[in-house]
Motif scaffolding. Structure first.
Motif, PDB file in Angstrom:
ATOM      1  N   THR A 133      37.187  69.334  44.712  1.00 34.03           N
ATOM      2  CA  THR A 133      37.514  67.970  45.140  1.00 34.03           C
ATOM      3  C   THR A 133      38.453  67.286  44.153  1.00 34.03           C
ATOM      4  OG1 THR A 133      35.326  67.815  46.162  1.00 34.03           O
ATOM      5  CG2 THR A 133      36.547  65.770  45.886  1.00 34.03           C
ATOM      6  N   GLY A 134      38.176  67.450  42.860  1.00 35.28           N
ATOM      7  CA  GLY A 134      39.000  66.786  41.845  1.00 35.28           C
ATOM      8  C   GLY A 134      40.423  67.300  41.824  1.00 35.28           C
ATOM      9  N   LEU A 135      40.577  68.610  41.706  1.00 34.66           N
ATOM     10  CA  LEU A 135      41.928  69.176  41.667  1.00 34.66           C
ATOM     11  C   LEU A 135      42.612  69.078  43.027  1.00 34.66           C
ATOM     12  CD1 LEU A 135      41.341  72.305  39.409  1.00 34.66           C
ATOM     13  CD2 LEU A 135      42.417  70.139  38.799  1.00 34.66           C
ATOM     14  N   GLY A 136      41.828  69.132  44.102  1.00 37.66           N
ATOM     15  CA  GLY A 136      42.414  68.927  45.431  1.00 37.66           C
ATOM     16  C   GLY A 136      42.978  67.524  45.576  1.00 37.66           C
ATOM     17  N   SER A 137      42.283  66.528  45.015  1.00 38.07           N
ATOM     18  CA  SER A 137      42.790  65.155  45.042  1.00 38.07           C
ATOM     19  C   SER A 137      44.079  65.038  44.236  1.00 38.07           C
ATOM     20  CB  SER A 137      41.735  64.200  44.480  1.00 38.07           C
ATOM     21  OG  SER A 137      40.557  64.231  45.259  1.00 38.07           O
ATOM     22  N   ALA A 138      44.120  65.701  43.091  1.00 35.93           N
ATOM     23  CA  ALA A 138      45.334  65.670  42.271  1.00 35.93           C
ATOM     24  C   ALA A 138      46.512  66.297  43.021  1.00 35.93           C
ATOM     25  CB  ALA A 138      45.099  66.406  40.960  1.00 35.93           C
ATOM     26  N   ALA A 139      46.261  67.443  43.671  1.00 42.23           N
ATOM     27  CA  ALA A 139      47.330  68.095  44.426  1.00 42.23           C
ATOM     28  C   ALA A 139      47.798  67.228  45.583  1.00 42.23           C
ATOM     29  CB  ALA A 139      46.842  69.454  44.940  1.00 42.23           C
ATOM     30  N   ALA A 140      46.845  66.580  46.278  1.00 41.19           N
ATOM     31  CA  ALA A 140      47.207  65.699  47.393  1.00 41.19           C
ATOM     32  C   ALA A 140      48.043  64.524  46.907  1.00 41.19           C
ATOM     33  CB  ALA A 140      45.951  65.205  48.098  1.00 41.19           C
ATOM     34  N   ALA A 141      47.672  63.927  45.770  1.00 40.35           N
ATOM     35  CA  ALA A 141      48.440  62.806  45.219  1.00 40.35           C
ATOM     36  C   ALA A 141      49.858  63.236  44.859  1.00 40.35           C
ATOM     37  CB  ALA A 141      47.725  62.245  43.989  1.00 40.35           C
ATOM     38  N   ASP A 142      49.984  64.418  44.248  1.00 43.21           N
ATOM     39  CA  ASP A 142      51.316  64.903  43.869  1.00 43.21           C
ATOM     40  C   ASP A 142      52.189  65.149  45.096  1.00 43.21           C
ATOM     41  OD1 ASP A 142      50.491  64.814  41.257  1.00 43.21           O
ATOM     42  OD2 ASP A 142      49.887  66.927  41.201  1.00 43.21           O
ATOM     43  N   LEU A 168      50.154  53.131  50.966  1.00 46.27           N
ATOM     44  CA  LEU A 168      50.596  54.407  50.407  1.00 46.27           C
ATOM     45  C   LEU A 168      50.367  54.442  48.897  1.00 46.27           C
ATOM     46  CD1 LEU A 168      51.975  57.093  51.164  1.00 46.27           C
ATOM     47  CD2 LEU A 168      54.168  55.986  50.691  1.00 46.27           C
ATOM     48  N   THR A 169      50.742  53.374  48.223  1.00 48.49           N
ATOM     49  CA  THR A 169      50.556  53.309  46.771  1.00 48.49           C
ATOM     50  C   THR A 169      49.073  53.330  46.413  1.00 48.49           C
ATOM     51  OG1 THR A 169      52.577  51.968  46.648  1.00 48.49           O
ATOM     52  CG2 THR A 169      51.163  52.034  44.699  1.00 48.49           C
ATOM     53  N   GLY A 170      48.262  52.582  47.159  1.00 56.20           N
ATOM     54  CA  GLY A 170      46.824  52.554  46.902  1.00 56.20           C
ATOM     55  C   GLY A 170      46.185  53.909  47.099  1.00 56.20           C
ATOM     56  N   LEU A 171      46.639  54.656  48.104  1.00 52.42           N
ATOM     57  CA  LEU A 171      46.097  55.992  48.357  1.00 52.42           C
ATOM     58  C   LEU A 171      46.357  56.920  47.180  1.00 52.42           C
ATOM     59  CD1 LEU A 171      44.782  58.064  50.253  1.00 52.42           C
ATOM     60  CD2 LEU A 171      47.054  58.443  51.265  1.00 52.42           C
ATOM     61  N   ILE A 172      47.557  56.841  46.622  1.00 53.33           N
ATOM     62  CA  ILE A 172      47.892  57.688  45.470  1.00 53.33           C
ATOM     63  C   ILE A 172      47.008  57.342  44.283  1.00 53.33           C
ATOM     64  CG2 ILE A 172      49.704  58.271  43.815  1.00 53.33           C
ATOM     65  CD1 ILE A 172      51.735  57.725  46.073  1.00 53.33           C
ATOM     66  N   VAL A 173      46.832  56.051  44.024  1.00 54.09           N
ATOM     67  CA  VAL A 173      46.008  55.614  42.886  1.00 54.09           C
ATOM     68  C   VAL A 173      44.554  56.036  43.082  1.00 54.09           C
ATOM     69  CG1 VAL A 173      45.144  53.610  41.637  1.00 54.09           C
ATOM     70  CG2 VAL A 173      47.547  53.698  42.325  1.00 54.09           C
ATOM     71  N   VAL A 174      44.035  55.897  44.302  1.00 54.06           N
ATOM     72  CA  VAL A 174      42.649  56.293  44.573  1.00 54.06           C
ATOM     73  C   VAL A 174      42.453  57.791  44.349  1.00 54.06           C
ATOM     74  CG1 VAL A 174      40.935  56.557  46.413  1.00 54.06           C
ATOM     75  CG2 VAL A 174      42.151  54.391  46.152  1.00 54.06           C
ATOM     76  N   ILE A 231      50.970  73.019  43.057  1.00 53.25           N
ATOM     77  CA  ILE A 231      50.748  74.466  43.201  1.00 53.25           C
ATOM     78  C   ILE A 231      49.751  74.957  42.148  1.00 53.25           C
ATOM     79  CG2 ILE A 231      51.838  76.724  42.916  1.00 53.25           C
ATOM     80  CD1 ILE A 231      54.326  75.569  44.274  1.00 53.25           C
ATOM     81  N   ILE A 232      49.928  74.504  40.893  1.00 54.71           N
ATOM     82  CA  ILE A 232      48.996  74.924  39.835  1.00 54.71           C
ATOM     83  C   ILE A 232      47.587  74.422  40.133  1.00 54.71           C
ATOM     84  CG2 ILE A 232      48.440  74.710  37.384  1.00 54.71           C
ATOM     85  CD1 ILE A 232      51.401  74.598  36.795  1.00 54.71           C
ATOM     86  N   ALA A 233      47.474  73.179  40.617  1.00 58.07           N
ATOM     87  CA  ALA A 233      46.157  72.645  40.968  1.00 58.07           C
ATOM     88  C   ALA A 233      45.521  73.459  42.090  1.00 58.07           C
ATOM     89  CB  ALA A 233      46.287  71.177  41.380  1.00 58.07           C
ATOM     90  N   PHE A 234      46.318  73.846  43.073  1.00 56.51           N
ATOM     91  CA  PHE A 234      45.794  74.662  44.174  1.00 56.51           C
ATOM     92  C   PHE A 234      45.321  76.023  43.676  1.00 56.51           C
ATOM     93  CE2 PHE A 234      46.575  77.836  47.529  1.00 56.51           C
ATOM     94  CZ  PHE A 234      45.714  77.355  48.503  1.00 56.51           C
ATOM     95  N   VAL A 235      46.074  76.638  42.769  1.00 54.86           N
ATOM     96  CA  VAL A 235      45.668  77.934  42.208  1.00 54.86           C
ATOM     97  C   VAL A 235      44.365  77.790  41.436  1.00 54.86           C
ATOM     98  CG1 VAL A 235      46.301  79.744  40.564  1.00 54.86           C
ATOM     99  CG2 VAL A 235      48.022  78.836  42.139  1.00 54.86           C
ATOM    100  N   CYS A 236      44.210  76.689  40.692  1.00 53.61           N
ATOM    101  CA  CYS A 236      42.961  76.446  39.962  1.00 53.61           C
ATOM    102  C   CYS A 236      41.773  76.351  40.918  1.00 53.61           C
ATOM    103  CB  CYS A 236      43.070  75.160  39.144  1.00 53.61           C
ATOM    104  SG  CYS A 236      44.144  75.256  37.709  1.00 53.61           S
ATOM    105  N   VAL A 237      41.965  75.640  42.027  1.00 55.55           N
ATOM    106  CA  VAL A 237      40.884  75.482  42.999  1.00 55.55           C
ATOM    107  C   VAL A 237      40.491  76.836  43.584  1.00 55.55           C
ATOM    108  CG1 VAL A 237      40.293  74.531  45.260  1.00 55.55           C
ATOM    109  CG2 VAL A 237      41.474  73.106  43.578  1.00 55.55           C
ATOM    110  N   VAL A 238      41.465  77.638  43.968  1.00 58.49           N
ATOM    111  CA  VAL A 238      41.186  78.935  44.601  1.00 58.49           C
ATOM    112  C   VAL A 238      40.505  79.877  43.615  1.00 58.49           C
ATOM    113  CG1 VAL A 238      42.243  80.978  45.629  1.00 58.49           C
ATOM    114  CG2 VAL A 238      43.060  78.699  46.274  1.00 58.49           C
ATOM    115  N   THR A 239      41.023  79.957  42.390  1.00 58.63           N
ATOM    116  CA  THR A 239      40.457  80.906  41.426  1.00 58.63           C
ATOM    117  C   THR A 239      39.052  80.493  40.991  1.00 58.63           C
ATOM    118  OG1 THR A 239      41.650  79.710  39.686  1.00 58.63           O
ATOM    119  CG2 THR A 239      42.665  81.723  40.542  1.00 58.63           C
TER     120      THR A 239
END
Length: 314
Positions: free
Chosen positions: A154-163, A114-120, A204-212
């Motif tokens: 992909t980048g912001l989606g990864s950030a949102a997934a980690a959060d 779990l920790t490794g997934l967040i870091v990746v 949520i902000i990362a998701f809005v960035c991806v959509v816009t």
């Protein structure tokens, strides 16, 4: 202009407001926690420097477009060095904050996967941010930015997934730590709310960035939201650090919850210099100021169970 530099200008104002909150929280941190470890203090200083650099680069970009290139429409469609580099500041801030919370997840769960997934995921977010910067210098023209949709998504989606993973993990392990005692469970509930709030805001902000950006890659509406996400990351970490005193007060026991022997010791010590308790067991002895009547002596003991756990701060 409304959908491009108007949106970026509004994002700059919001970013400046949140930077003011960062300054306040940084000041409060160093005032209230002077005994924190060097590592923790270094993280706060680095985040403050990166946040300052990000706001400076955003201001330079807006000044370059709207002041230095006033009445020069051709310049508005080209990226500048400051506009490209500000992406890396946000990416590095996200990487540091997500790794900080990943350490908390590790200390609570001891789950290396779990920790490794967040870091990746955090590294993917930062790495693609660097790629976006490089491509920005190469493409130059903002009309070519639709080619970078997959990078941003992909980048912001990864950030949102980690959060989201961080928030869910902390809530799950905190819920498992419930003891049944009202005070402890109330503290755990507060921590759960904190975890959900900090994780959901940035995701949520990362998701809005991806959509816009995916739907409107040629304007800067996505950029207005992107300039806010770094400030939210910094303030979420500072809020976690600065809330420790209030959480300690919430967890502190009320008066009378520990063993109370003060009255007994006071009477015993006042009549016995050696502090050895000397109580008359003769019922005929008067209950006056110089004696203790053992037949009317009641000793009340209250015991409260407490759970002591490790923390990532001294």
């Amino acid at each position: 202009m409304d959908a491009t530099y108007g949106a970026a200008f509004i994002g700059l104002i919001g970013s400046a407001v949140l930077y003011g909150v960062t300054l306040l929280q940084t000041f409060l941190y160093f005032k209230q926690y002077p005994n924190d470890t060097r590592m923790t203090k270094s993280i706060v200083v680095v985040l403050w420097v990166l946040d300052t650099a990000h706001l400076s680069l955003c201001t330079i970009a807006i000044y370059t477009y709207l002041v230095r290139n006033f009445d020069n429409p051709g310049a508005l469609g080209r990226s500048t060095w400051s506009m490209n580099l500000q992406t890396d500041c946000n990416g590095l801030i996200g990487l540091i904050v997500e790794c900080f919370f990943a350490r908390r997840v590790w200390m609570m769960s001891r789950n290396i996967f779990l920790t490794g997934l967040i870091v990746v995921l955090a590294c993917i977010h930062f790495g693609l941010g660097v790629l976006f910067t490089v491509e920005g210098f190469i493409l130059v023209e903002t009309s070519k930015f639709p080619r970078l949709i997959w990078v941003t998504s992909t980048g912001l989606g990864s950030a949102a997934a980690a959060d989201i993973i961080i928030a869910i993990s902390l809530c799950y392990y905190l819920t498992k730590s419930r003891t049944g005692f009202a005070r402890t469970d109330s503290l755990i509930t507060t921590l759960i709310v904190y975890s959900l709030t900090t994780g959901l805001i940035t995701s949520i902000i990362a998701f809005v960035c991806v959509v816009t950006f995916a739907t409107m890659p040629t304007n800067y509406i996505w950029l207005g939201f992107f300039w806010l996400i770094g400030k939210c990351y910094v303030n979420s970490l500072l809020a976690a650090l600065n809330s420790r005193d209030s959480l300690r007060e919430q967890a502190a026991p009320q008066d009378g919850t520990f063993l109370q022997l003060t009255p007994f010791r006071a009477m015993a010590s006042s009549h016995n210099p050696t502090n050895e308790p000397s109580i008359s067991t003769d019922p005929s002895v008067k209950n006056g100021s110089d004696f203790v009547d053992a037949t009317h002596l009641t000793l009340a003991v209250k015991i409260q169970k407490q759970t002591i756990s490790k923390t990532d701060y001294e």
